[in-house]
Design a protein around this motif. Structure first.
Motif, PDB file in Angstrom:
ATOM      1  N   UNK A   1     -14.134 -33.288 -25.971  1.00 51.71           N
ATOM      2  CA  UNK A   1     -14.969 -34.092 -25.070  1.00 51.71           C
ATOM      3  C   UNK A   1     -14.311 -35.445 -24.777  1.00 51.71           C
ATOM      4  N   UNK A   2     -13.677 -36.029 -25.796  1.00 53.18           N
ATOM      5  CA  UNK A   2     -12.989 -37.306 -25.571  1.00 53.18           C
ATOM      6  C   UNK A   2     -11.838 -37.113 -24.580  1.00 53.18           C
TER       7      UNK A   2
ATOM      8  N   UNK B   1     -13.178 -36.986 -21.109  1.00 48.66           N
ATOM      9  CA  UNK B   1     -13.448 -38.328 -20.582  1.00 48.66           C
ATOM     10  C   UNK B   1     -12.132 -38.957 -20.091  1.00 48.66           C
ATOM     11  N   UNK B   2     -11.060 -38.771 -20.869  1.00 46.16           N
ATOM     12  CA  UNK B   2      -9.768 -39.344 -20.459  1.00 46.16           C
ATOM     13  C   UNK B   2      -9.262 -38.692 -19.174  1.00 46.16           C
TER      14      UNK B   2
ATOM     15  N   UNK C   1     -11.197 -37.714 -16.774  1.00 45.63           N
ATOM     16  CA  UNK C   1     -11.964 -38.385 -15.713  1.00 45.63           C
ATOM     17  C   UNK C   1     -11.336 -39.743 -15.389  1.00 45.63           C
ATOM     18  N   UNK C   2     -10.889 -40.443 -16.427  1.00 43.43           N
ATOM     19  CA  UNK C   2     -10.243 -41.741 -16.222  1.00 43.43           C
ATOM     20  C   UNK C   2      -8.959 -41.561 -15.410  1.00 43.43           C
TER      21      UNK C   2
ATOM     22  N   UNK D   1      -9.727 -40.819 -11.797  1.00 45.89           N
ATOM     23  CA  UNK D   1     -10.073 -42.050 -11.075  1.00 45.89           C
ATOM     24  C   UNK D   1      -8.814 -42.804 -10.664  1.00 45.89           C
ATOM     25  N   UNK D   2      -7.841 -42.812 -11.569  1.00 42.73           N
ATOM     26  CA  UNK D   2      -6.592 -43.537 -11.276  1.00 42.73           C
ATOM     27  C   UNK D   2      -5.835 -42.855 -10.128  1.00 42.73           C
TER      28      UNK D   2
ATOM     29  N   UNK E   1      -7.531 -43.708  -6.927  1.00 41.84           N
ATOM     30  CA  UNK E   1      -7.204 -45.064  -6.429  1.00 41.84           C
ATOM     31  C   UNK E   1      -5.847 -45.086  -5.743  1.00 41.84           C
TER      32      UNK E   1
END
Lengths: 381, 109
Positions: free
Chosen positions: B36-37, B40-41, B43-44, B47-48, B51
């Motif tokens: 799960x961690x 999350x990474x 997803x990070x 996002x990058x 951008x």
């Protein structure tokens, strides 16, 4: 004043990746809550109760047996494990920037606490040993708990509380525009028309978001607030000063106030009752009655987890007691709070339980509150 | 200012109380936590990438959807396919591991 996602000087300066991570944890929590958790009661019928019946030859009867049955269901266990993990990741997502940026945050705090322009105050009590029933627990798994104090300018407990609370609340579907203080201000307008305090007290203020919101809403009202942890209160004080509002913060036990009898017009608490045990809650309510003036109003607000439709729903809701460090969750959910208020001295006809809609967020977000009015000469503001 | 790892170690070491697993055993639950961690990474990282895509689109003076609509063929497509296969094989390694489960002392007890 909005109380969530408020920008002020004591917040950690986060990187874009850290904000991204917080957003992802919010999304994970929201999905677990909105899409996975609602299946738990169905899972009880389809997996849990049959598994229990196979082992014991009958359906579960008591709370303990229902809890045992839930844990026999693999789908429930997976949700529980994922929910716990998501809760822990909240603290990772907000704790990393806090500890990384802590030197700057502590320097800002020191500056704000000693600024000649400060409007409020902070009174710490070095002789007070924060109540272990609260301070010894990592409530909702906040690392170090509410009472953590790491030294002179420490603000970690307050920063974790505010940032973690934001991530948690957004994950529950609570809107950025919601405000527990705002809900109580609306209740006062609707149910206590014309009432306006000159002096008020916020018991169990934590990071001071509601206290600051009251001070912003009523700039001429003398707002006092208390909590048990020095790290929490330093943060609350510096936060209020950074926002330019006057709040007088005190380190004090909610069940043993040092304020004079009849010394406040309005006494409130927000989300405090579910964090303390029965004896302390009853003492806190007695103290709220003692310190409010005759004709004054007391409102204790908390989470709307009371009155679940069935015992299965109650046990499902009680997950937080066992897995989320909310050790008094069930005690609060099943307490007779009307009886507590009446025993504290409030006339029964003034004690009212309120089911309150949140100011914003998902339609089903509600808050619970119970109010009482001290008998006396003056029922106006 | 502390490094990310130092900050995390300080945070993690301040947690108190017992941690009981919900799953059948602690090891399984710990692996779930790591998965799960990692999610999350991811997803990070997404996002990058997003951008960067938007920035490139802005620099090129075109809509980001046009930038994302690039489909590769030929050698580039093959190169991407091989990279994806490699990523998936690394994740699927345990499914193909030929070794049998050894009986540990603990399991034998």
């Amino acid at each position: 004043m909005k109380v969530r996602d408020v920008q002020h000087a004591v917040l950690p300066q986060t990187t874009v990746e850290e904000r991204s991570r917080q957003g992802a944890v919010v999304a994970l929590r929201r999905l677990l809550n909105a899409k996975v958790r609602p299946r738990n009661v169905e899972i009880y019928d389809s997996e849990a109760a049959p598994a229990f019946a196979e082992r014991h030859g009958r359906r579960p009867q008591s709370e303990e047996e229902i809890r045992e049955a839930f844990l026999m269901a693999p789908s429930y266990r997976l949700w529980s494990a994922a929910n716990r993990s998501a809760q822990e990741m909240i603290w990772v997502s907000v704790g990393q920037p806090i500890y990384r940026d802590l030197d700057r945050m502590e320097a800002v705090t020191e500056e704000l606490m000693h600024s000649p322009a400060r409007r409020g105050s902070l009174t710490l009590d070095p002789s007070y040993d924060p109540s272990p029933e609260v301070a010894d627990v990592d409530i909702h798994l906040q690392p170090g708990g509410y009472g953590m104090d790491r030294g002179e300018n420490d603000v970690v407990a307050g920063a974790l509380y505010e940032l973690g609370g934001n991530v948690f609340s957004f994950g529950q579907g609570i809107g950025r525009g919601d405000s527990k203080a705002g809900v109580i201000l609306r209740l006062l307008e609707e149910a206590f028309t014309g009432f306006k305090p000159a002096r008020m007290l916020d018991i169990g203020c934590s990071a001071g978001a509601a206290s600051a919101a009251y001070a912003a809403h009523w700039p001429d009202v003398e707002v006092h607030a208390l909590d048990l942890g020095a790290g929490m209160l330093r943060y609350a004080h510096a936060r209020a000063e950074s926002l330019g509002v006057a709040v007088h913060f005190h380190q004090m036990d909610a069940s043993s106030l040092t304020f004079e009898d009849d010394s406040f017009d309005l006494v409130v608490s927000h989300n405090l009752m579910h964090e303390i045990g029965e004896e302390k809650r009853q003492a806190m309510i007695r103290e709220s009655f003692r310190v409010v003036r005759p004709g004054g109003v007391v409102i204790h607000q908390d989470v709307a987890i009371r009155n679940p439709p069935t015992l299965v729903h109650q046990v499902e809701r009680d997950w937080d007691t066992h897995w989320n460090g909310e050790v008094h969750w069930a005690t609060y959910a099943t307490a007779d709070l009307k009886a507590d208020m009446i025993a504290a001295g409030f006339p029964a006809d003034t004690v009212i339980e309120h089911d309150l809609a949140a100011l914003s967020g998902m339609m089903n977000n509600r808050w619970y509150a119970i109010s009482g009015r001290k008998p006396g000469q003056d029922n106006n503001g | 200012m502390k490094s990310e790892a130092e900050a995390l170690i300080e945070l993690i070491s301040s947690a108190r109380g017992a941690r009981k697993p919900s799953l059948a055993n602690r090891e399984t639950e710990e692996v779930l936590n790591i998965a799960l961690a990692t999610l999350i990474e991811l997803a990070v990282a997404n996002d990058r990438i997003d951008r960067l895509e938007r920035l490139v689109a802005q620099l090129r003076g075109e809509d980001v959807s046009a930038l994302r609509d690039i489909t590769y063929e030929g050698d580039v497509a093959e190169e991407r396919q091989q990279a994806t296969d490699g990523l998936l094989m690394r994740a699927m390694r345990i499914m193909l591991d030929p070794r049998e489960e050894a009986v540990t002392e603990k399991a034998a007890d």
